[in-house]
Design a protein around this motif. Structure first.
Motif, PDB file in Angstrom:
ATOM      1  N   SER A 260       0.831  -1.198   0.000  1.00  0.00           N
ATOM      2  CA  SER A 260       0.000   0.000   0.000  1.00  0.00           C
ATOM      3  C   SER A 260       0.868   1.251   0.000  1.00  0.00           C
ATOM      4  O   SER A 260       0.598   2.214  -0.723  1.00  0.00           O
TER       5      SER A 260
ATOM      6  N   LYS B 200      -7.449   5.020  -3.246  1.00  0.00           N
ATOM      7  CA  LYS B 200      -7.405   3.908  -2.302  1.00  0.00           C
ATOM      8  C   LYS B 200      -6.072   3.164  -2.483  1.00  0.00           C
ATOM      9  O   LYS B 200      -5.819   2.605  -3.543  1.00  0.00           O
TER      10      LYS B 200
ATOM     11  N   PRO C 220      -6.925  -4.502   2.276  1.00  0.00           N
ATOM     12  CA  PRO C 220      -6.630  -5.515   3.295  1.00  0.00           C
ATOM     13  C   PRO C 220      -6.982  -6.924   2.835  1.00  0.00           C
ATOM     14  O   PRO C 220      -7.891  -7.141   2.040  1.00  0.00           O
TER      15      PRO C 220
ATOM     16  N   GLU D 192      -5.104  -9.378  10.423  1.00  0.00           N
ATOM     17  CA  GLU D 192      -5.517  -8.451   9.369  1.00  0.00           C
ATOM     18  C   GLU D 192      -7.020  -8.525   9.122  1.00  0.00           C
ATOM     19  O   GLU D 192      -7.620  -7.559   8.638  1.00  0.00           O
TER      20      GLU D 192
ATOM     21  N   PHE E 252      -8.375  -5.774  11.205  1.00  0.00           N
ATOM     22  CA  PHE E 252      -8.090  -4.477  10.590  1.00  0.00           C
ATOM     23  C   PHE E 252      -8.986  -4.247   9.376  1.00  0.00           C
ATOM     24  O   PHE E 252      -9.423  -3.123   9.107  1.00  0.00           O
ATOM     25  N   SER E 253      -9.252  -5.319   8.636  1.00  0.00           N
ATOM     26  CA  SER E 253     -10.091  -5.220   7.448  1.00  0.00           C
ATOM     27  C   SER E 253     -11.504  -4.796   7.811  1.00  0.00           C
ATOM     28  O   SER E 253     -12.107  -3.951   7.139  1.00  0.00           O
TER      29      SER E 253
ATOM     30  N   TYR F 129     -11.457  -1.121   8.770  1.00  0.00           N
ATOM     31  CA  TYR F 129     -11.248  -0.326   7.558  1.00  0.00           C
ATOM     32  C   TYR F 129     -12.545  -0.229   6.753  1.00  0.00           C
ATOM     33  O   TYR F 129     -12.947   0.864   6.300  1.00  0.00           O
ATOM     34  N   ASP F 130     -13.218  -1.368   6.558  1.00  0.00           N
ATOM     35  CA  ASP F 130     -14.462  -1.384   5.784  1.00  0.00           C
ATOM     36  C   ASP F 130     -15.542  -0.557   6.474  1.00  0.00           C
ATOM     37  O   ASP F 130     -16.318   0.156   5.808  1.00  0.00           O
TER      38      ASP F 130
ATOM     39  N   GLU G   4     -14.866   3.145   5.949  1.00  0.00           N
ATOM     40  CA  GLU G   4     -15.213   3.536   4.584  1.00  0.00           C
ATOM     41  C   GLU G   4     -16.723   3.697   4.428  1.00  0.00           C
ATOM     42  O   GLU G   4     -17.213   4.610   3.765  1.00  0.00           O
TER      43      GLU G   4
END
Length: 436
Positions: free
Chosen positions: A346, A407, A411, A417, A420-421, A424-425, A428
């Motif tokens: 990223s 973007k 993830p 992770e 974290f995903s 993150y979602d 968003e």
């Protein structure tokens, strides 16, 4: 026993005497000079191309060169680039002119200097000199491109197999002209197998061990050389293991370690770790393991980074042999941990944007406002402090207008992770709802 026979052994090492005289006598390396290869066919037709041979010490680079020269019956000169001067090259070219053609073998060719190269290469291009260069380094990294370009073939030698080494030992024991066949040697199959398997595909080392064993077994009151297995074990200790921390092999082992951990193969990773430990360069091991923790495991198991740094600190304090203990712990943990590379990938995408000039203006509300007059410029005006809002989050723009919807992070669903995903979602989703 005839002591003159033993004195003759010392005059020239067995490894030197047992070098192949013809390409038919070459052991192993069938991928280079087997009967179906282009190189074999060229040599048998009397043509010797300029070639580069590279590989670990003792696996046959010089032997192949001498065997080629013996096969085509051409003048052969061998020099070492670390000690030879321009005069040596001039003498070789003079010999080639007198004889019509010459094979020039240059060991450690990666150390060939410019003066030597500039004088020799025109004669190589004309075909007056067939250059056979040998190096333990990767020629694509360390050999001058001008030399590489004149060599039509670049061949990597492989370590000899245990069977190859065993055949060489049997040849030496039976060859009365060049080897040890003129002596009455009593040696067991077990002893031969031990030498074969303990010298790691290094023919020179195997011949040195065999010669050491025979000379150490000499007695004044017997015509038979009785080889004791315990003496063989003593002579083979640490034989055949070569490791140069500045060489291509060292970096290949580090690469193998990382790729084995990345592939979650515990046994392969421990194998390469063991070889690196025997090489003694703990600094490189720790540096590579730290990279692996953040490059290959990363946010899938963030705790592994902490554990790796702690293990490396322990290695520094302990030294060998105890340092192997924390290294074993962390390598196994890294192997069996979930993997992801999404974090640095990223960042790489963001860096790519920067280098392409996709930057944009920093939003005014994010600019530094800790000085008088900032508000006059509009700096900091409208900034919303996330800690003042429920859940510590507020919907506001952080990227420049030019990159507003960019973007970078995608993830994966590995280990930690996954959590974290989800975060993150969710963020968003909240951002999209706030824009409606």
């Amino acid at each position: 026993m005839n002591h003159l026979l033993f004195e003759s052994l010392i005059e020239a090492p067995l490894s030197y005497r047992m070098r192949p005289r013809h390409i038919e006598e070459i052991l192993g390396q069938q991928h280079i000079i087997g009967k179906d290869t282009a190189l074999y066919k060229m040599i048998m037709n009397g043509h010797v191309p300029s070639i580069l041979l590279y590989g670990e010490p003792g696996i046959g680079k010089t032997s192949i060169a001498t065997a080629i020269a013996g096969t085509v019956d051409m003048p052969f000169i061998s020099i070492n680039a670390t000690t030879a001067g321009k005069k040596d090259i001039e003498d070789a070219v003079s010999t080639a002119k007198a004889e019509g053609k010459l094979i020039l073998f240059i060991d450690e060719v990666h150390r060939f200097n410019k003066a030597q190269q500039d004088y020799l290469l025109p004669h190589v291009e004309r075909g007056l000199v067939s250059l056979i260069g040998a190096t333990t380094e990767n020629p694509f990294h360390d050999v001058n491109p001008a030399i590489r370009s004149r060599c039509g073939q670049i061949k990597e030698l492989r370590p000899l197999t245990k069977e190859d080494i065993k055949e060489l030992i049997l040849r030496a024991l039976s060859d009365s002209e060049r080897g040890l066949g003129h002596l009455q040697i009593s040696i067991t199959e077990e002893a031969i197998d031990l030498i074969s398997s303990s010298t790691k595909g290094d023919a020179r080392s195997a011949m040195n061990v065999l010669e050491d064993v025979v000379l150490a077994s000499k007695t004044r009151d017997s015509d038979v050389v009785e080889v004791d297995i315990e003496l063989v074990k003593e002579c083979v200790e640490n034989k055949g293991f070569s490791h140069d921390k500045d060489g291509d092999l060292h970096y290949s082992l580090l690469s193998c370690l990382q790729k084995s951990i990345r592939g979650s193969d515990v046994n392969a990773a421990l194998h390469y770790l063991a070889r690196l430990i025997e090489g003694g360069d703990l600094v490189s091991i720790c540096r590579r393991l730290t990279v692996i923790a953040y490059e290959d495991i990363s946010i899938a198991a963030p705790e592994v980074g902490v554990h790796t740094v702690a293990a490396c600190q322990a290695v520094e304090r302990l030294g060998l042999p105890e340092a192997r203990i924390p290294l074993a712990n962390v390598v196994i943990e890294q192997c069996l941990s979930p993997k992801t590379n999404s974090a640095y990938k990223s960042l790489d995408k963001a860096i790519e944007d920067i280098r392409k000039g996709n930057i944009g203006e920093i939003p005014d509300h994010l600019r530094d406002a800790h000085y008088s007059g900032a508000k006059v410029l509009g700096h900091g005006v409208g900034y919303q402090y996330p800690h003042d809002y429920p859940n510590g989050w507020v919907n506001q723009q952080y990227l420049p207008d030019l990159l507003k919807n960019r973007k970078y992070f995608k993830p994966k669903q590995n280990g930690q992770e996954k959590y974290f995903s989800k975060v993150y979602d969710r963020l968003e989703q909240l951002q999209k709802e706030g824009e409606k």
